[in-house]
Design a protein around this motif. Structure first.
Motif, short mmCIF file in Angstrom:
data_model
loop_
_atom_site.label_atom_id
_atom_site.label_comp_id
_atom_site.label_asym_id
_atom_site.label_seq_id
_atom_site.Cartn_x
_atom_site.Cartn_y
_atom_site.Cartn_z
N LYS A 25 0.83 -1.21 0.00
CA LYS A 25 0.00 0.00 0.00
C LYS A 25 0.86 1.25 0.00
N LYS A 26 1.90 1.25 0.82
CA LYS A 26 2.78 2.42 0.89
C LYS A 26 3.48 2.65 -0.46
N LEU A 27 3.98 1.57 -1.06
CA LEU A 27 4.70 1.71 -2.31
C LEU A 27 3.78 2.13 -3.45
N ARG A 28 2.54 1.66 -3.43
CA ARG A 28 1.62 2.05 -4.50
C ARG A 28 1.19 3.50 -4.35
N THR A 29 1.05 3.97 -3.11
CA THR A 29 0.78 5.40 -2.91
C THR A 29 1.95 6.23 -3.40
N ARG A 30 3.15 5.81 -3.05
CA ARG A 30 4.34 6.52 -3.49
C ARG A 30 4.46 6.49 -5.01
N ARG A 31 4.15 5.37 -5.62
CA ARG A 31 4.20 5.25 -7.07
C ARG A 31 3.23 6.23 -7.73
N ALA A 32 2.02 6.35 -7.16
CA ALA A 32 1.02 7.25 -7.74
C ALA A 32 1.45 8.70 -7.65
N ILE A 33 1.98 9.10 -6.50
CA ILE A 33 2.45 10.48 -6.33
C ILE A 33 3.58 10.75 -7.32
N GLN A 34 4.51 9.82 -7.43
CA GLN A 34 5.65 10.02 -8.32
C GLN A 34 5.21 10.10 -9.78
N GLU A 35 4.22 9.32 -10.15
CA GLU A 35 3.73 9.36 -11.53
C GLU A 35 3.21 10.76 -11.88
N HIS A 36 2.43 11.35 -10.97
CA HIS A 36 1.92 12.71 -11.21
C HIS A 36 3.07 13.71 -11.25
N ALA A 37 4.04 13.53 -10.37
CA ALA A 37 5.18 14.45 -10.34
C ALA A 37 5.96 14.40 -11.65
N LEU A 38 6.22 13.22 -12.15
CA LEU A 38 6.99 13.09 -13.38
C LEU A 38 6.25 13.68 -14.57
N ARG A 39 4.94 13.51 -14.60
CA ARG A 39 4.16 14.09 -15.70
C ARG A 39 4.27 15.62 -15.67
N LEU A 40 4.17 16.20 -14.48
CA LEU A 40 4.28 17.66 -14.37
C LEU A 40 5.69 18.13 -14.72
N PHE A 41 6.70 17.41 -14.25
CA PHE A 41 8.07 17.80 -14.55
C PHE A 41 8.33 17.78 -16.06
N LEU A 42 7.78 16.77 -16.74
CA LEU A 42 7.97 16.67 -18.19
C LEU A 42 7.20 17.76 -18.93
N ASP A 43 6.01 18.08 -18.44
CA ASP A 43 5.17 19.08 -19.11
C ASP A 43 5.63 20.51 -18.84
N GLN A 44 6.04 20.80 -17.59
CA GLN A 44 6.32 22.17 -17.17
C GLN A 44 7.79 22.46 -16.95
N GLY A 45 8.57 21.39 -16.80
CA GLY A 45 9.96 21.55 -16.41
C GLY A 45 10.11 21.32 -14.91
N ASP A 47 12.21 22.69 -12.59
CA ASP A 47 12.33 23.88 -11.75
C ASP A 47 11.02 24.66 -11.65
N ALA A 48 10.19 24.59 -12.70
CA ALA A 48 8.95 25.37 -12.73
C ALA A 48 7.81 24.70 -11.99
N THR A 49 8.00 23.47 -11.56
CA THR A 49 6.94 22.71 -10.89
C THR A 49 7.15 22.72 -9.38
N THR A 50 6.10 22.98 -8.63
CA THR A 50 6.19 23.02 -7.17
C THR A 50 5.63 21.74 -6.56
N VAL A 51 6.03 21.49 -5.34
CA VAL A 51 5.50 20.33 -4.61
C VAL A 51 4.00 20.49 -4.41
N GLU A 52 3.54 21.74 -4.22
CA GLU A 52 2.11 21.99 -4.05
C GLU A 52 1.34 21.58 -5.30
N GLN A 53 1.90 21.82 -6.47
CA GLN A 53 1.25 21.39 -7.71
C GLN A 53 1.21 19.87 -7.82
N VAL A 54 2.27 19.24 -7.40
CA VAL A 54 2.29 17.77 -7.42
C VAL A 54 1.23 17.22 -6.48
N ALA A 55 1.13 17.80 -5.28
CA ALA A 55 0.14 17.34 -4.31
C ALA A 55 -1.28 17.51 -4.86
#
Length: 211
Positions: A25-45, A47-55
């Motif tokens: 459960k912990k790893l799947r939650t972490r996987r889901a958060i990271q997936e959203h983070a990577l999508r934002l990093f790829l789309d926005q860059g 440095d331009a992406t904040t942790v608040e946006q990932v959350a």
């Protein structure tokens, strides 16, 4: 940058299924958060992406993100492979040497990663090489993470302490050939078989690196 990642799933045979329920459960939650983070990093860059946006994208609070990823850099650097590798390594026959057990472990784990996480692995690794803050964090994470896991597992199998000088030298040698395989894979634009590269490098290490 508009490169997108495929949706990640947990099909039958997911190595996470071998872990205890709470860990899964912990790893799947972490996987889901990271997936959203990577999508934002790829789309926005990055440095331009904040942790608040990932959350917000992951529909969790920033404090939850930091619970799983202590720093923003960890959203890229951290992966779920160490606990999976640990589970597979400990299930290898007792008569295998540490290198034989590692080769058997990677033969089992890498085909799954190659089928399910190829785009994610490429995106993460390229970001770690291109963003200075990520490069620095990657080195720290390697030493405190995977290197320590390899040393612990080898220590268990050989009856030595993880900080034993020879165990540490062995772990660093393994990390070196793994990194060499990863760079060769990236240089081929991920067209080469990563599992085969890793296995060939570990075999070369087992032979004593003859030239």
């Amino acid at each position: 940058m508009s490169t997108s990642l495929p949706e990640q799933t947990s099909p039958p045979g997911d190595p996470l299924d071998r872990l205890p329920l709470r860990e899964r459960k912990k790893l799947r939650t972490r996987r889901a958060i990271q997936e959203h983070a990577l999508r934002l990093f790829l789309d926005q860059g990055y440095d331009a992406t904040t942790v608040e946006q990932v959350a917000a994208a992951a529909e969790v609070s920033p404090s939850t993100v930091f619970r799983y990823f202590p720093t923003k850099e960890d959203l890229v650097v951290t992966d779920e492979y160490d606990p999976v590798m640990t589970e597979f390594f400990r299930s290898q026959p007792a008569d295998l040497t540490p290198l034989e057990a590692l080769r058997a472990t990677f033969r089992q784990v890498f085909p799954y990663l190659d089928a399910q996480d190829r785009a994610t692995m490429v995106a993460r690794t390229r970001m770690m090489l291109e963003v200075p803050a990520l490069r620095a964090r990657m080195i720290d994470s390697m030493r405190s993470g995977t290197l320590g896991v390899v040393a612990e597992l080898v220590g268990e199998r050989t009856g030595r302490a993880p900080d034993d000088r020879r165990v540490q030298a062995f772990a660093w040698a393994v990390m070196g050939v793994l990194q060499a395989a990863m760079y060769a894979w990236l240089d081929s634009d991920a067209t080469l078989d990563l599992a085969a590269l890793v296995d060939a490098n570990l075999e070369f290490l087992a032979e004593g690196l003859p030239l």
